[in-house]
Scaffold this active site. Structure first.
Site, mmCIF file in Angstrom:
data_model
loop_
_atom_site.group_PDB
_atom_site.id
_atom_site.type_symbol
_atom_site.label_atom_id
_atom_site.label_comp_id
_atom_site.label_asym_id
_atom_site.label_seq_id
_atom_site.Cartn_x
_atom_site.Cartn_y
_atom_site.Cartn_z
ATOM 1 C CB CYS A 193 -1.441 7.447 2.286
ATOM 2 S SG CYS A 193 -2.703 6.594 3.213
ATOM 3 C CD GLU A 239 -2.759 -1.369 0.377
ATOM 4 O OE1 GLU A 239 -3.139 -0.350 -0.231
ATOM 5 O OE2 GLU A 239 -3.168 -2.510 0.117
HETATM 6 N N1 LIG Z 1 -1.678 3.385 0.803
HETATM 7 C C1 LIG Z 1 -1.793 3.383 2.116
HETATM 8 O O1 LIG Z 1 -2.649 2.749 2.692
HETATM 9 C C2 LIG Z 1 -0.807 4.158 2.934
HETATM 10 C C3 LIG Z 1 -1.085 4.375 4.283
HETATM 11 C C4 LIG Z 1 -0.185 5.109 5.058
HETATM 12 C C5 LIG Z 1 0.982 5.603 4.497
HETATM 13 N N2 LIG Z 1 1.225 5.391 3.180
HETATM 14 C C6 LIG Z 1 2.428 5.943 2.579
HETATM 15 O O2 LIG Z 1 3.518 5.791 3.451
HETATM 16 C C7 LIG Z 1 4.474 6.819 3.239
HETATM 17 C C8 LIG Z 1 4.873 7.414 4.560
HETATM 18 O O3 LIG Z 1 5.385 6.455 5.412
HETATM 19 P P1 LIG Z 1 6.947 6.236 5.635
HETATM 20 O O4 LIG Z 1 7.637 7.537 5.554
HETATM 21 O O5 LIG Z 1 7.067 5.491 6.898
HETATM 22 O O6 LIG Z 1 7.306 5.356 4.387
HETATM 23 P P2 LIG Z 1 8.657 4.599 4.047
HETATM 24 O O7 LIG Z 1 8.441 3.913 2.776
HETATM 25 O O8 LIG Z 1 9.807 5.497 4.201
HETATM 26 O O9 LIG Z 1 8.793 3.527 5.220
HETATM 27 C C9 LIG Z 1 7.831 2.539 5.447
HETATM 28 C C10 LIG Z 1 8.486 1.369 6.154
HETATM 29 O O10 LIG Z 1 9.388 0.750 5.283
HETATM 30 C C11 LIG Z 1 10.640 0.559 5.921
HETATM 31 N N3 LIG Z 1 11.676 0.530 4.911
HETATM 32 C C12 LIG Z 1 12.420 1.555 4.409
HETATM 33 N N4 LIG Z 1 13.251 1.123 3.475
HETATM 34 C C13 LIG Z 1 13.060 -0.188 3.355
HETATM 35 C C14 LIG Z 1 13.633 -1.196 2.531
HETATM 36 N N5 LIG Z 1 14.551 -0.914 1.648
HETATM 37 N N6 LIG Z 1 13.177 -2.434 2.667
HETATM 38 C C15 LIG Z 1 12.228 -2.741 3.552
HETATM 39 N N7 LIG Z 1 11.671 -1.843 4.359
HETATM 40 C C16 LIG Z 1 12.083 -0.579 4.257
HETATM 41 C C17 LIG Z 1 10.705 1.715 6.866
HETATM 42 O O11 LIG Z 1 11.624 1.465 7.879
HETATM 43 C C18 LIG Z 1 9.279 1.759 7.370
HETATM 44 O O12 LIG Z 1 9.061 0.807 8.373
HETATM 45 C C19 LIG Z 1 3.793 7.787 2.318
HETATM 46 O O13 LIG Z 1 4.261 7.588 1.019
HETATM 47 C C20 LIG Z 1 2.333 7.403 2.411
HETATM 48 O O14 LIG Z 1 1.567 7.745 1.301
HETATM 49 C C21 LIG Z 1 0.354 4.672 2.388
#
Ligand SMILES: NC(=O)c1ccc[n+]([C@@H]2O[C@H](COP(=O)([O-])OP(=O)(O)OC[C@H]3O[C@@H](n4cnc5c(N)ncnc54)[C@H](O)[C@@H]3O)[C@@H](O)[C@H]2O)c1
Ligand SMILES: Cc1cc2nc3c(=O)[nH]c(=O)nc-3n(C[C@H](O)[C@H](O)[C@H](O)COP(=O)(O)OP(=O)(O)OC[C@H]3O[C@@H](n4cnc5c(N)ncnc54)[C@H](O)[C@@H]3O)c2cc1C
Lengths: 445, 522
Positions: free
Chosen positions: B319, B285
């Protein structure tokens, strides 16, 4: 066996009803009534028409209006014949424009029943003629929602100007002793109702202090002007989300020394709220302690946001803040009527209802509690309570009619609320139109 | 076993003073415990290591949690323990698993004030949002418990004489849950609850910004009765998540976060490693660039508060938040003027103050990013409103702004900024607006303000977004009511909190038995 009080209520109520009925002879009214009756029986049609009325002022052209009308009617499963014809008219461009113009005229017609004028200046005629009939008013300025400080300032300025012009209009009128005093003392002729939600963009349900703080300087300026001009200032009550802010704001400002000698001012108690008896006690206690020269006016209403409150609570999974059984609301209204009338020397009660039973009950209760007829004020809404207003005047009672002023765009929310109320199957007025028997209409809730 | 029908957990009635007081008491209770310690929780073991500090976004000096920064080795250890327990957990009766989830929900319900307070402190969520986060976490537990029970009954398939067909769903194995910080309780709870309810064992890697909230999720599940070996907590940064993704013993990866990380995870998960004997499934997501279309017949009294709320509440860090408004040119001037006026009244401040709309951004990097885009907005377009924060500089605050007049190729119209910056564009009509929406790679949420039922229908038919909201704000999807998730680069999965979400955590198994023996149907 009926109690003597009940017999008296039936008697007063019947008299009011006969007198109110005999004042209807306009054929336009008859058509309106039939339309309203029809709409209150057919929920789908009612919704379609309300949606249309709601969007009408935002439409860009007659063709746009027609497109909306056809859109709404297209969603009906069953269309009354004239409306079916209207739908078919939508086929050609010229016909669509004609349909749009006709519909616009229809909406304006309905709106003018409830809204006295677009500008305060244009209302003068209506206000004067009501006065000459023995009716005074409370003017309400319709407006768009207040979303910014500039919009709040603009509304406050409109209110200041209106206080001035109302003072001018009413000063020029001939004396009307029965409207100008009760046993406590003089009552200002002119009266303006204001809404706190229009005086601040910061009414937040979870932070009442924010709205209170922001609205305070604007409301204070209105109170000062009202005092200068000897106009009564009434603060309307809105949805439950803002009740705490509005109540605190009004009571704290009116408690200030500056306003001890005036102006006359008031607030609203909504009987549909299940906790209104507690709020009533709080207001009564406040009034008893208050050193104000002109006692607080408490306008008792059932409440205009019933559907909103119920839906809002359902959507959030909250217990409803309003009664959900109409009779409970009506019984509470009567209990609060008595409570307010008993506090007569400290506050002034204004009974705002179009329900003959509620009104007759208040008349009888006032008498039973030793009040003079002029000691209680009856309030009705323009367009909904016109007949009742006349009947009450004939009874020698003090009547105030709530007169909204504003353009159609601004007035739409108000208009839709009134139409909803008028066509709700829980409404006294709809019952009355449907010809429910007198004894039932006037029975104790 | 049948459970009563699902109902959403009511959010707190914050319009009542006594309810607000209860939250303030929850905050006081939490503050006495700060900073929290968040070790990696693997089986019964609590592992401390190099530390990861979680600070209050509104006050960088305030340490909310001292967490372990889990390493790749910790990740492998967690998968090993969880993997060993997966079989036993899968064989627990579905009813029992459902009851465990309901008990976890009850655990959260009992602590909802303190949990909301933790969201406020750790992620800078204003009270109403923090409370909604807790309620949504509870909803996911309740909703998936019921969904898993229904799924356990299997699917109905055609039957003909002489054969008996049976289709059931089995757990896939180990699920790695990788969560963002912006719904620090609800999102990890939802992904983890879905995995556990369907019999998978799970490892949660919460976002590095919200380890303490993540720990609460695992605490709740364990308190409800999930065996410690079946659910592990792996606080840490992206590398810990990446290690989970690579581990050959992981079957399913439930990820919510940015599109770039999502794409990386999908690529990494596609590779079959070592003795891995399955294809990993990734549920991703991701981000959005959400547009609100305003037609000429819209009621601005309603549209403007809804737009402002969608764009700015929680500083635009949802998001689902509104990033662009596409307004009919006939009412564009009025809309611009009134939006600007409304934005000027936004309350920017500490999240624990009732009435705050825009709290701090999550961290310094976010602040830098948003300020960069805000500057770009001023260079490329016209800023029509800029509400400056009136708080001291210890938090990651930034102004709330509205920009218009941007060139069509501006990055501001394309990138997910994830902050309080809203772009407004004039469009000729709704069709023009839809063309612009269709040109975007994201398709998460969208909004439409319009009162013509025919237009509503045609926009609904053409709009590519996962969640379209008509005549209301575009955030705040409710479990069971608005199953949530995006299309295109916004998401690959089925909608969370909807009827088909759990199917992603299971594999179908069909058994066909021949019941014909010598012409006799047995
Ligand atoms: N579509 C939805 O339902 C939804 C809901 C909430 C947030 N979001 C999205 O989330 C983002 C914000 O959240 P964020 O800043 O925590 O996102 P992010 O992608 O930076 O991090 C999300 C998670 O992924 C982990 N991560 C980072 N790099 C990784 C890798 N290489 N491999 C595996 N895991 C890794 C992070 O540590 C964290 O736990 C925004 O883009 C937002 O739109 C989407
Ligand atoms: C001069 C004036 C000023 C007013 N000012 C205000 C104000 O400031 N704030 C405000 O909120 N309202 C105000 N009102 C509006 C007033 O609340 C409505 O006009 C009133 O509710 C209609 O009540 P009624 O007694 O005329 O009619 P009735 O037909 O007796 O009552 C209808 C009312 O009963 C209630 N009701 C309906 N269904 C149910 C149910 N199932 N269970 C329980 N209760 C139910 C609702 O309140 C509904 O409006 C004012 C009215 C007047 C006349």
């Amino acid at each position: 066996m009926q109690s003597p009080a009940e017999r008296e209520i039936l008697e007063v109520g019947s008299r009011l009803l006969t007198s109110a009925d005999s004042s209807v002879h306009s054929p336009v009214r008859a058509i309106d009534k039939r339309a309203l009756e029809r709409a209150s029986q057919d929920a789908e049609l009612r919704t379609a028409l309300l949606r249309f009325v709601d969007v009408a002022p935002a439409c860009r052209s007659p063709a746009d209006l027609a497109a909306h009308l056809i859109g709404f009617l297209g969603e009906l499963h069953e269309r009354p014949l004239p409306l079916d014809a209207a739908m078919r008219m939508g086929s050609s461009k010229a016909a669509r424009a004609a349909l749009g113009r006709a519909a616009a005229a229809g909406v304006r017609h309905v709106a003018h029943r409830f809204i006295v004028a677009e500008q305060p200046g244009d209302a003068e005629k209506v206000l004067r003629s009501l006065w000459s009939e023995g009716v005074t008013t409370s003017v309400d300025l319709l407006g768009e929602a207040t979303l910014s400080s500039q919009e709040a300032d603009r509304y406050a300025q409109r209110c200041l100007d209106t206080l001035d012009s109302l003072a001018g209009i009413y000063a020029a009128l001939a004396p009307m002793p029965q409207l100008e005093a009760d046993s406590i003392g003089p009552i200002p002729r002119a009266n303006l109702s204001v809404k706190v939600s229009a005086l601040t963009p910061l009414l937040r349900p979870d932070a009442p202090e924010l709205g209170e703080r922001d609205a305070m300087p604007r409301l204070r300026a209105l109170l000062r002007r009202a005092k200068e001009r000897d106009v009564h200032l009434h603060v309307d009550m809105e949805s439950f989300d803002s009740r705490e802010a509005v109540t605190e704001l009004v009571l704290s400002l009116l408690g200030e020394d500056e306003f001890r000698d005036g102006p006359s001012a008031g607030l609203v108690l909504q009987a549909y709220l299940t906790d209104s008896p507690e709020l009533c006690e709080r207001i009564v206690a406040w009034a008893e302690r208050s050193a104000r020269a002109q006692p607080l006016v408490v306008r008792l209403v059932k409440g205009a946001y019933w559907d909103h409150e119920v839906v809002d609570a359902r959507q959030h999974g909250w217990r409803s803040p309003v009664f959900e059984v109409k009779a409970e609301c009506d019984r509470n209204f009567e209990a609060l009527t008595v409570r307010l009338l008993k506090t007569r020397s400290h506050l002034r009660a204004a009974i705002a209802s179009h329900n003959l039973r509620s009104v007759a009950h208040a008349i009888v209760a006032n008498r039973a509690l030793g009040g003079q007829p002029r000691d209680v004020e009856f309030q009705v809404l323009r367009g909904l309570g016109d007949e009742l207003q006349r009947a009450l005047v004939r009874e020698g009672l003090r009547v105030r009619t709530y007169c909204p002023i504003g353009d159609l765009v601004a007035g739409m929310a108000y208009l839709v609320r009134r139409l909803l109320e008028n066509t709700s199957n829980q409404s006294f007025l709809a019952d009355q139109v449907r010809g429910r028997p007198l004894e039932e209409l006037l029975a104790a809730p | 076993m049948t459970l009563g029908p699902f109902v959403n957990e009511p959010v707190l009635e914050l319009r009542r003073g006594e309810v607000r007081d209860a939250l303030s008491r929850g905050m006081a209770a939490l503050e006495r415990k700060l900073p929290l310690r968040v070790p990696a929780m693997i089986g019964e073991r609590r592992i401390d290591g190099e530390t990861l500090l979680s600070t209050d976004p509104g006050d960088r000096e305030q340490v909310v949690a001292v967490a372990t920064r889990a390493t790749g080795q910790d990740a492998r250890r967690a998968v090993e323990v969880v993997s060993a327990a997966a079989g036993a957990w899968a064989s627990v009766a579905a009813e029992e698993r459902a009851l465990i989830l309901l008990r976890s929900a009850a655990w959260m319900r009992e602590r909802r004030h303190e949990l909301a307070a933790l969201c406020v402190r750790e992620c800078g969520k204003p009270w109403a949002e923090a409370d909604a986060d807790v309620a949504e976490a509870i909803d996911f537990l309740e909703y998936y418990a019921r969904g898993a029970l229904a799924l356990d009954r299997g699917a109905s398939v055609l039957q003909v004489p002489g054969e008996r067909n049976h289709m059931r769903y089995a757990a896939r194995g180990v699920c790695a849950v990788i969560a963002p910080w912006n719904f620090p309780l609800a999102i990890p709870t939802g992904m983890l609850a879905a995995a556990l309810a369907t019999g998978n064992a799970g490892v949660l890697k919460p976002a590095e910004q919200s380890p303490a909230c993540g720990a609460m999720v695992v605490e709740a599940l364990r308190a409800g009765g999930v065996p410690p070996d079946a659910v592990a907590l792996l606080p840490g940064a992206g590398d810990a998540g990446a290690a989970l993704v690579r581990d050959p013993r992981v079957h399913t990866i439930a990820f919510t976060g940015s599109a770039s990380v999502g794409a990386e995870i999908i690529a990494a998960a596609a590779r079959v490693r070592g003795d891995q004997s399955h294809i990993k499934r990734v549920i991703a997501e991701m981000g959005g660039k959400n547009c609100v279309i305003v037609d000429s017949d819209a009621d601005l009294d309603e549209a403007i508060p809804a737009i402002v709320r969608s764009a700015f509440v929680y500083a635009g860090q949802k998001c689902s938040a509104a990033a662009r408004v596409l307004v009919h040119e006939g009412i564009a001037d009025a809309l611009l003027e009134r939006v600007a006026g409304a934005v000027a009244t936004l309350q920017i401040g500490q999240a624990d103050v009732f009435g705050t709309d825009v709290g701090p951004l999550i961290d310094e990097e976010a602040q830098r990013r948003v300020l960069r885009y805000t500057k770009l907005a001023a260079d490329e377009g016209v800023i029509v409103a800029a509400r400056e924060p009136e708080v001291d500089g210890r938090g990651w605050f930034c102004p709330a702004s509205v920009v218009t007049g941007l060139p069509a190729d501006s990055a501001i119209l394309r990138d997910e900024i994830f902050g309080p910056l809203l772009a407004i564009e004039r469009v000729r009509d709704v069709e023009d607006a839809l063309d612009r929406v269709e040109a975007l790679p994201f398709a998460l949420t969208g909004g439409l303000f319009c009162r013509n039922p025919q237009t509503v229908q045609s926009v609904a038919a053409r709009s590519p977004v996962g969640n379209l909201y008509v005549n209301r704000h575009i955030t705040g999807a409710m479990v069971g009511r608005q199953p949530f998730g995006g299309n295109r680069l916004s998401g690959s999965g089925a909608k969370a909190g909807g009827p088909d979400y759990l199917l992603q955590f299971v594999e179908g198994r069909v058994v066909t038995e021949n019941t014909l023996r010598h012409g006799l149907v047995v």
